[in-house]
Design a protein around this motif. Structure first.
Motif, PDB file in Angstrom:
ATOM      1  N   THR A 129      -4.867  -6.609   2.050  1.00  0.00           N
ATOM      2  CA  THR A 129      -6.252  -6.742   2.103  1.00  0.00           C
ATOM      3  C   THR A 129      -6.669  -6.087   0.835  1.00  0.00           C
ATOM      4  OG1 THR A 129      -6.163  -4.577   2.969  1.00  0.00           O
ATOM      5  CG2 THR A 129      -6.445  -6.368   4.512  1.00  0.00           C
ATOM      6  N   ARG A 130      -6.039  -5.364   0.010  1.00  0.00           N
ATOM      7  CA  ARG A 130      -6.345  -4.937  -1.235  1.00  0.00           C
ATOM      8  C   ARG A 130      -5.017  -4.426  -1.921  1.00  0.00           C
ATOM      9  NH1 ARG A 130      -8.444  -0.927   1.914  1.00  0.00           N
ATOM     10  NH2 ARG A 130     -10.518  -1.873   1.767  1.00  0.00           N
ATOM     11  N   ASN A 131      -5.065  -4.479  -3.361  1.00  0.00           N
ATOM     12  CA  ASN A 131      -3.689  -4.167  -3.849  1.00  0.00           C
ATOM     13  C   ASN A 131      -3.822  -2.669  -4.855  1.00  0.00           C
ATOM     14  OD1 ASN A 131      -4.018  -7.339  -4.355  1.00  0.00           O
ATOM     15  ND2 ASN A 131      -1.911  -6.843  -4.345  1.00  0.00           N
ATOM     16  N   MET A 132      -5.149  -2.179  -4.935  1.00  0.00           N
ATOM     17  CA  MET A 132      -5.205  -0.759  -5.243  1.00  0.00           C
ATOM     18  C   MET A 132      -5.892   0.573  -4.026  1.00  0.00           C
ATOM     19  SD  MET A 132      -5.377   1.255  -7.704  1.00  0.00           S
ATOM     20  CE  MET A 132      -5.658   0.463  -9.462  1.00  0.00           C
ATOM     21  N   LEU A 133      -5.112   1.303  -3.932  1.00  0.00           N
ATOM     22  CA  LEU A 133      -5.389   2.334  -2.994  1.00  0.00           C
ATOM     23  C   LEU A 133      -5.807   3.582  -3.865  1.00  0.00           C
ATOM     24  CD1 LEU A 133      -2.742   2.100  -0.522  1.00  0.00           C
ATOM     25  CD2 LEU A 133      -4.816   0.683  -0.372  1.00  0.00           C
ATOM     26  N   GLU A 134      -7.007   4.075  -3.333  1.00  0.00           N
ATOM     27  CA  GLU A 134      -7.908   5.141  -4.095  1.00  0.00           C
ATOM     28  C   GLU A 134      -8.291   6.030  -2.924  1.00  0.00           C
ATOM     29  OE1 GLU A 134      -9.623   3.713  -8.060  1.00  0.00           O
ATOM     30  OE2 GLU A 134     -10.534   2.593  -6.439  1.00  0.00           O
ATOM     31  N   PRO A 135      -8.415   7.159  -2.960  1.00  0.00           N
ATOM     32  CA  PRO A 135      -8.995   8.344  -2.117  1.00  0.00           C
ATOM     33  C   PRO A 135     -10.009   7.807  -1.186  1.00  0.00           C
ATOM     34  CG  PRO A 135      -8.823   9.452  -4.032  1.00  0.00           C
ATOM     35  CD  PRO A 135      -8.599   8.031  -4.526  1.00  0.00           C
TER      36      PRO A 135
END
Length: 472
Positions: A129-135
């Motif tokens: 669903t996304r390739n970048m995880l952030e807070p």
């Protein structure tokens, strides 16, 4: 004579399916016999003498041998879910007799295995669903598609790897009906790999997707489980990563730095360094530094002599005692100036059960009146419970030393301990009056195995608790 038949699988357009893993059965009738099947897969332990085997990279090689009699030879090839094929050849009589023969007509060494119809997984497709995880977006879903959809195997395993292929804990992975859910744990680039063994002992098919976490900070390294060299945070020179996540070094000073290594409160005083060294008979020097050895504020804490172990393509551990105990969270580095294989390291934790444990380093504390002051717990009053969990006493202890002070003539302390059987035991410690911190010893009924320990202070207590230690 031998006849070599290359077997391929093609799609409806006649294009070779290079990732086909189908199991194929070969039959031979007439004036020849099947003497071998090979697919080039060194991890496939099916018999060469069998009559069925899986394709590898979409190919299989059948080896047919003529008998001592001429005649027609029929070769049949079939696989579950695919159109079969039949080939017909002719075996001719040899014009000139040849001295000696390679086979006798009565003895054909052939092993016929049961043909097991199956549809192995040949491809895994991953859609994150996304390739970048952030807070603010700390989770991601990965939808998985198996090809063919009706494959007979569903043993899909998800793993988190560093870009160099080393297992890492940068995210938590939870299996779902559609694939997997990722939850970020620490910063860094990594790979999520989905692999399938198709019922075997090793991975046969895998697919990967690149991921990145940002804004979560660094994950502490556990030094009490093996830390492979490939987990290095930074290195003073370019390095060569080899098998088993090891690094090969040369005869140039190289600093391997590992950040956020958490030794805990009790710490360690033993290290195991795993290397392979066969370049000479003399031991090589390995330095252990607190901090990055290339920084001016770093300190060399120990130097070890690693003995030659005649391992040139592998590594094994050697154990050393540290000059002083390491506690808390640190950056550490190793300095190696010789040609060897650096596999990694592992520290041995101090057994908390027999270590000096300060009152404030407890796992849990509650009650009416107490003050935590540095490593001490002071002004302990009514109904205070101080707990230390998971202390492993091994064969057992019968003595405890308690350091504290009390204005009471006698201050009663209940020592409660609960073993893995869940049964709680209680022993009474009567601490005598003391204006200064003093050490007082108490005899105990034997405590053995792994236990949770609690010090329970009864009504009327007035106690300052410094530390305690069980004695072997």
């Amino acid at each position: 004579d031998l006849l070599f038949i290359e077997i391929n699988v093609v799609d409806k357009n006649g294009i070779v399916v290079a990732n086909a893993r189908n199991r194929v059965r070969v039959t031979v009738e007439g004036a020849a016999r099947l003497v071998g099947l090979d697919n080039g897969d060194s991890t496939d332990y099916d018999s060469y003498k069998g009559d069925n085997r899986r394709l590898f990279s979409g190919k299989l090689l059948a080896i047919i041998q003529s008998t001592l009699e001429p005649g027609e030879v029929t070769v049949g090839i079939k696989s579950d879910g695919l159109w079969g094929k039949e080939l017909v050849f002719t075996s001719f009589e040899c014009d000139e007799p040849v001295e000696g023969i390679s086979i006798a007509s009565e003895y054909y060494p052939k092993k016929t295995e049961e043909y097991r119809p199956e549809k192995p997984v040949r491809k895994i497709e991953l859609y994150p669903t996304r390739n970048m995880l952030e807070p603010d977006t700390s989770t991601a879903g990965i939808t998985m598609k198996i090809c063919p959809e009706d494959a007979d195997y569903s043993d899909i395993e998800f793993t988190c790897l560093l870009p160099n292929g080393t297992p890492a804990g940068l995210c938590e992975i939870e299996r779902t009906d559609y694939g997997a859910k990722l939850t970020a744990r620490s910063d860094g680039a990594y790979i999520i790999r989905a692999s399938c063994r198709n019922g075997s002992d090793i991975t046969q098919v895998y697919s990967e997707v690149n991921m990145m976490n940002s804004g979560f900070g660094s994950l502490a390294v556990d030094p009490y489980s093996f830390v492979s060299a490939a987990m290095v945070s930074s290195c003073s020179r370019p390095y060569n990563l080899i098998e088993r996540s090891a690094i090969s070094t040369d005869n140039v000073r190289t600093v391997f730095c590992f950040d956020e290594v958490d030794f805990g409160e009790s710490g360690t005083d033993i290290i195991r360094i795993s290397c392979g060294y066969s370049s000479g008979s003399e031991p090589v020097r390995i330095e252990l530094w607190s901090g990055n050895a290339d920084n001016p504020d770093a300190e060399m804490t120990d130097s070890f002599e690693f003995e030659a172990n005649n391992l040139w393509d592998n590594y094994a551990p050697q154990e050393y005692r540290l000059s002083k105990r390491i506690r808390g969270k640190h950056t550490i580095s190793f300095v190696i100036s010789n040609s060897l294989i650096f596999g990694g390291f592992e520290f041995v934790p101090v057994n908390r059960a027999y270590d000096k444990l300060y009152a404030a380093t407890n796992d849990d504390i509650y009650g009416d009146d107490y003050v935590v002051s540095g490593l001490q717990v002071t002004d302990i009053g009514n109904n205070v419970n101080i707990s230390f969990k998971g202390l492993d006493f091994g064969e057992g202890t019968e003595r405890i030393v308690v350091c504290g002070k009390t204005p009471n003539i006698l201050n009663s302390i209940q020592l409660r301990y609960t073993g893995e059987d869940g049964i709680q035991h209680t022993q009474l410690l009567e601490f005598m009056q003391s204006e200064l911190y003093t050490e007082q010893k108490f005899r105990l009924d034997r405590i053995s195995g792994k236990n949770d320990i609690s010090f329970v202070f009864m009504p009327g207590s007035r106690f300052d608790f410094d530390w305690f230690r069980f004695e072997k």
